[in-house]
Design a protein around this motif. Structure first.
Motif, PDB file in Angstrom:
ATOM      1  N   LEU A   1       0.884  -1.155   0.033  1.00 46.92           N
ATOM      2  CA  LEU A   1       0.038   0.083   0.166  1.00 46.92           C
ATOM      3  C   LEU A   1       0.842   1.100   0.181  1.00 46.92           C
ATOM      4  CD1 LEU A   1      -2.417   1.696   0.482  1.00 46.92           C
ATOM      5  CD2 LEU A   1      -2.150   1.066   2.993  1.00 46.92           C
ATOM      6  N   THR A   2       0.906   2.067  -1.135  1.00 44.87           N
ATOM      7  CA  THR A   2       1.847   3.158  -1.077  1.00 44.87           C
ATOM      8  C   THR A   2       1.332   4.397  -2.085  1.00 44.87           C
ATOM      9  OG1 THR A   2       4.025   3.797  -1.186  1.00 44.87           O
ATOM     10  CG2 THR A   2       3.363   2.005  -2.908  1.00 44.87           C
ATOM     11  N   ASN A   3       1.988   5.332  -2.201  1.00 42.65           N
ATOM     12  CA  ASN A   3       1.714   6.366  -3.027  1.00 42.65           C
ATOM     13  C   ASN A   3       1.876   6.399  -4.223  1.00 42.65           C
ATOM     14  OD1 ASN A   3       0.900   7.657  -0.496  1.00 42.65           O
ATOM     15  ND2 ASN A   3       2.918   8.121   0.124  1.00 42.65           N
ATOM     16  N   TYR A   4       1.315   7.177  -5.044  1.00 40.22           N
ATOM     17  CA  TYR A   4       1.235   7.171  -6.464  1.00 40.22           C
ATOM     18  C   TYR A   4       2.777   7.212  -7.205  1.00 40.22           C
ATOM     19  CZ  TYR A   4      -0.302   8.340 -11.121  1.00 40.22           C
ATOM     20  OH  TYR A   4      -0.512   8.471 -12.880  1.00 40.22           O
ATOM     21  N   GLY A   5       3.670   8.219  -6.483  1.00 37.80           N
ATOM     22  CA  GLY A   5       4.689   8.307  -7.325  1.00 37.80           C
ATOM     23  C   GLY A   5       5.888   6.932  -6.771  1.00 37.80           C
ATOM     24  N   VAL A   6       5.526   6.368  -5.648  1.00 39.79           N
ATOM     25  CA  VAL A   6       6.243   5.192  -5.239  1.00 39.79           C
ATOM     26  C   VAL A   6       5.945   3.807  -6.196  1.00 39.79           C
ATOM     27  CG1 VAL A   6       6.783   3.639  -3.239  1.00 39.79           C
ATOM     28  CG2 VAL A   6       6.300   6.003  -2.996  1.00 39.79           C
ATOM     29  N   ILE A   7       4.640   3.892  -6.404  1.00 36.73           N
ATOM     30  CA  ILE A   7       4.258   2.928  -7.474  1.00 36.73           C
ATOM     31  C   ILE A   7       4.842   2.874  -8.810  1.00 36.73           C
ATOM     32  CG2 ILE A   7       2.576   1.634  -8.674  1.00 36.73           C
ATOM     33  CD1 ILE A   7       0.343   2.348  -6.334  1.00 36.73           C
ATOM     34  N   LYS A   8       4.941   4.126  -9.256  1.00 41.98           N
ATOM     35  CA  LYS A   8       5.488   4.502 -10.651  1.00 41.98           C
ATOM     36  C   LYS A   8       6.910   4.154 -10.711  1.00 41.98           C
ATOM     37  CE  LYS A   8       4.704   8.827 -11.761  1.00 41.98           C
ATOM     38  NZ  LYS A   8       4.505   9.936 -12.719  1.00 41.98           N
ATOM     39  N   LYS A   9       7.501   4.684  -9.603  1.00 45.05           N
ATOM     40  CA  LYS A   9       9.034   4.501  -9.445  1.00 45.05           C
ATOM     41  C   LYS A   9       9.690   2.859  -9.135  1.00 45.05           C
ATOM     42  CE  LYS A   9      13.385   6.193  -9.328  1.00 45.05           C
ATOM     43  NZ  LYS A   9      13.937   6.234 -10.676  1.00 45.05           N
ATOM     44  N   PHE A  10       8.828   2.312  -8.323  1.00 46.55           N
ATOM     45  CA  PHE A  10       9.230   1.005  -7.858  1.00 46.55           C
ATOM     46  C   PHE A  10       8.575  -0.146  -8.234  1.00 46.55           C
ATOM     47  CE2 PHE A  10      10.847   4.627  -5.102  1.00 46.55           C
ATOM     48  CZ  PHE A  10      12.327   4.234  -5.203  1.00 46.55           C
TER      49      PHE A  10
ATOM     50  N   ALA B   1       3.677  -8.729  -6.249  1.00 46.44           N
ATOM     51  CA  ALA B   1       2.694  -8.433  -5.192  1.00 46.44           C
ATOM     52  C   ALA B   1       1.331  -7.306  -5.520  1.00 46.44           C
ATOM     53  CB  ALA B   1       3.710  -7.652  -3.916  1.00 46.44           C
ATOM     54  N   GLY B   2       0.369  -7.687  -4.959  1.00 41.88           N
ATOM     55  CA  GLY B   2      -0.560  -6.707  -5.063  1.00 41.88           C
ATOM     56  C   GLY B   2      -0.279  -5.270  -5.034  1.00 41.88           C
ATOM     57  N   THR B   3      -0.789  -4.340  -5.553  1.00 42.98           N
ATOM     58  CA  THR B   3      -0.611  -3.021  -5.501  1.00 42.98           C
ATOM     59  C   THR B   3      -1.935  -2.265  -4.902  1.00 42.98           C
ATOM     60  OG1 THR B   3       1.100  -3.342  -7.416  1.00 42.98           O
ATOM     61  CG2 THR B   3       0.191  -0.960  -6.920  1.00 42.98           C
ATOM     62  N   ILE B   4      -1.525  -1.602  -4.003  1.00 43.29           N
ATOM     63  CA  ILE B   4      -2.777  -0.765  -3.458  1.00 43.29           C
ATOM     64  C   ILE B   4      -2.377   0.791  -3.364  1.00 43.29           C
ATOM     65  CG2 ILE B   4      -4.259  -0.402  -1.541  1.00 43.29           C
ATOM     66  CD1 ILE B   4      -3.524  -3.274  -0.374  1.00 43.29           C
ATOM     67  N   LEU B   5      -3.180   1.677  -4.216  1.00 41.18           N
ATOM     68  CA  LEU B   5      -2.792   2.935  -4.451  1.00 41.18           C
ATOM     69  C   LEU B   5      -3.348   3.772  -3.152  1.00 41.18           C
ATOM     70  CD1 LEU B   5      -1.827   5.709  -5.811  1.00 41.18           C
ATOM     71  CD2 LEU B   5      -4.057   5.560  -7.024  1.00 41.18           C
ATOM     72  N   ARG B   6      -2.840   4.526  -2.410  1.00 39.18           N
ATOM     73  CA  ARG B   6      -3.233   5.567  -1.410  1.00 39.18           C
ATOM     74  C   ARG B   6      -4.050   6.545  -2.057  1.00 39.18           C
ATOM     75  NH1 ARG B   6      -5.757   6.181   2.756  1.00 39.18           N
ATOM     76  NH2 ARG B   6      -4.490   4.905   4.130  1.00 39.18           N
TER      77      ARG B   6
ATOM     78  N   ILE C   1      -8.915  13.334  -2.979  1.00 36.01           N
ATOM     79  CA  ILE C   1      -8.510  12.013  -3.801  1.00 36.01           C
ATOM     80  C   ILE C   1      -8.224  12.655  -4.988  1.00 36.01           C
ATOM     81  CG2 ILE C   1      -8.704   9.728  -4.594  1.00 36.01           C
ATOM     82  CD1 ILE C   1     -10.426   9.232  -2.237  1.00 36.01           C
ATOM     83  N   PRO C   2      -7.036  13.174  -5.471  1.00 40.41           N
ATOM     84  CA  PRO C   2      -6.664  13.741  -6.555  1.00 40.41           C
ATOM     85  C   PRO C   2      -6.773  12.809  -7.954  1.00 40.41           C
ATOM     86  CG  PRO C   2      -4.907  14.231  -5.058  1.00 40.41           C
ATOM     87  CD  PRO C   2      -5.801  13.123  -4.397  1.00 40.41           C
ATOM     88  N   TYR C   3      -6.384  11.488  -7.453  1.00 41.84           N
ATOM     89  CA  TYR C   3      -6.238  10.462  -8.683  1.00 41.84           C
ATOM     90  C   TYR C   3      -7.625   9.881  -8.871  1.00 41.84           C
ATOM     91  CZ  TYR C   3      -1.654  11.098  -6.806  1.00 41.84           C
ATOM     92  OH  TYR C   3      -0.662  11.436  -6.292  1.00 41.84           O
ATOM     93  N   THR C   4      -7.618   9.700 -10.100  1.00 43.91           N
ATOM     94  CA  THR C   4      -8.843   8.971 -10.846  1.00 43.91           C
ATOM     95  C   THR C   4      -8.615   7.298 -10.449  1.00 43.91           C
ATOM     96  OG1 THR C   4      -8.407   8.794 -13.001  1.00 43.91           O
ATOM     97  CG2 THR C   4      -9.785  10.880 -12.249  1.00 43.91           C
ATOM     98  N   VAL C   5      -9.664   6.454 -10.704  1.00 42.42           N
ATOM     99  CA  VAL C   5      -9.299   5.108 -10.560  1.00 42.42           C
ATOM    100  C   VAL C   5      -8.662   4.911 -11.960  1.00 42.42           C
ATOM    101  CG1 VAL C   5     -10.408   3.007 -10.434  1.00 42.42           C
ATOM    102  CG2 VAL C   5     -11.163   4.583  -9.134  1.00 42.42           C
ATOM    103  N   GLU C   6      -8.992   5.430 -12.910  1.00 45.48           N
ATOM    104  CA  GLU C   6      -8.282   5.264 -14.242  1.00 45.48           C
ATOM    105  C   GLU C   6      -6.746   5.515 -14.087  1.00 45.48           C
ATOM    106  OE1 GLU C   6     -10.143   7.644 -17.416  1.00 45.48           O
ATOM    107  OE2 GLU C   6      -8.725   6.686 -18.993  1.00 45.48           O
ATOM    108  N   ASP C   7      -6.471   6.496 -13.055  1.00 48.12           N
ATOM    109  CA  ASP C   7      -4.992   6.654 -13.006  1.00 48.12           C
ATOM    110  C   ASP C   7      -4.557   5.556 -12.287  1.00 48.12           C
ATOM    111  OD1 ASP C   7      -4.982   9.257 -14.051  1.00 48.12           O
ATOM    112  OD2 ASP C   7      -5.637  10.154 -11.918  1.00 48.12           O
ATOM    113  N   ALA C   8      -5.381   4.948 -11.429  1.00 44.70           N
ATOM    114  CA  ALA C   8      -4.858   3.781 -10.604  1.00 44.70           C
ATOM    115  C   ALA C   8      -4.641   2.664 -11.487  1.00 44.70           C
ATOM    116  CB  ALA C   8      -5.979   3.387  -9.470  1.00 44.70           C
ATOM    117  N   VAL C   9      -5.483   2.297 -12.475  1.00 47.75           N
ATOM    118  CA  VAL C   9      -5.349   1.288 -13.343  1.00 47.75           C
ATOM    119  C   VAL C   9      -4.087   1.545 -14.160  1.00 47.75           C
ATOM    120  CG1 VAL C   9      -6.222   0.346 -15.545  1.00 47.75           C
ATOM    121  CG2 VAL C   9      -7.695   0.974 -13.515  1.00 47.75           C
TER     122      VAL C   9
ATOM    123  N   VAL D   1      -1.248   3.063 -13.292  1.00 48.22           N
ATOM    124  CA  VAL D   1      -0.119   2.521 -12.931  1.00 48.22           C
ATOM    125  C   VAL D   1       0.057   1.080 -12.239  1.00 48.22           C
ATOM    126  CG1 VAL D   1       0.849   4.798 -11.919  1.00 48.22           C
ATOM    127  CG2 VAL D   1      -0.699   3.458 -10.336  1.00 48.22           C
ATOM    128  N   GLY D   2      -0.794   0.310 -12.616  1.00 51.61           N
ATOM    129  CA  GLY D   2      -0.997  -1.181 -12.321  1.00 51.61           C
ATOM    130  C   GLY D   2      -1.511  -1.395 -10.963  1.00 51.61           C
TER     131      GLY D   2
END
Ligand SMILES: O=C(CO)COP(=O)(O)O
Length: 259
Positions: free
Chosen positions: A48-57, A64-69, A90-98, A100-101
């Protein structure tokens, strides 16, 4: 959605989640890639982490499963109390979440302030969007007022967790309270409940005991931050927790993972 569910939860419907979504609360000196890789090596099911962490790492998160904060809370340098003085956004949309995987979006159900309804509406909106895209919507249910920081009786915890399920959350993250009270809350919250960690303690046994107690009361998993990414042996601690979550190991057995 089923396949995403099983990326976050194991085939036994339980999950061990690395929570690395704290807004600068002590983790800003930490290398996220290292913490994620070590946790995944130790056997966490999801991160479970932030958008930028998912993108970078992404490579470190791997399978592992990915949960966007979903929220952005501001920084630890903000004036005022993040929880009491501002509604969650919540500035991100669910489409943004999709994009970044992500397999799930975690929303903050902060109740007890004048932003209570606003925050609950965030969960409702994200939940409906998640249904559209096949993601899971998690709701972290907290209750804070100017007077009470995070003291929960079963009635309060039940009210907020059940409310999250009723407006569409697929799983709820909440605080572990006394076993009898918690057991009632879990049985009344007809979606899986995951317990959150807690402040850093230098006592592995205590962390494992609390995890075991929550699972024993019906929790489906734990989301753990400071006592995992703040541990000197992250992979070992993840492995110990994994034994508790997925293998019903005793605390003594789990402690062997830490040498
Ligand atoms: O779920 C959590 C944060 O999102 C838990 O974090 P802590 O274990 O550090 O309390």
């Amino acid at each position: 959605m089923k396949s995403r569910y099983y990326k976050v939860f194991g085939s036994d419907d339980r999950t061990l989640i690395l929570a690395l979504d704290h807004g600068g609360a002590g983790k800003i000196w930490l290398d996220p890639g290292y913490a994620i890789a070590a946790s995944v090596e130790g056997g966490v099911d999801a991160v479970l982490t932030n958008y930028g962490v998912i993108k970078k790492f992404r490579r470190e998160i791997g399978r592992a499963g990915t949960i966007l904060r979903g929220e952005v809370f501001g920084t630890a340098k903000s004036e005022g109390n993040l929880f009491l003085d501002y509604g969650c956004e919540i500035p991100y949309t669910v489409e943004d979440a999709v994009r970044v995987g992500a397999d799930a979006v975690m929303t903050m159900g902060l109740t007890g302030t004048r932003f209570d309804a606003h925050n609950m509406q965030n969960i409702a909106r994200v939940s409906a969007q998640c249904d559209r895209y096949g993601l899971l919507c998690g709701a972290e249910m907290l209750y804070k007022t100017a007077k009470s920081a995070s003291e929960y009786d079963a009635e309060t915890l039940n009210t907020i967790c059940r409310a999250a399920a009723e407006i569409g959350a697929d799983f709820v993250k909440g605080t572990f309270i006394d076993p009898d009270g918690f057991r009632k809350v879990v049985s009344n919250c007809y979606v899986p409940m995951v317990v959150l960690g807690g402040s850093k303690v230098d006592n592995d046994r205590q962390v494992l005991e609390q995890a075991a107690a929550a699972l024993d009361c019906g929790a489906k998993g734990i989301a753990i931050g400071r006592n995992l990414w703040g541990h000197k042996n992250i992979a070992g601690m993840a492995a110990a927790l994994r034994r508790i979550v997925h293998e019903n190991a005793t605390v003594d057995e789990a402690l062997r993972e830490l040498g």
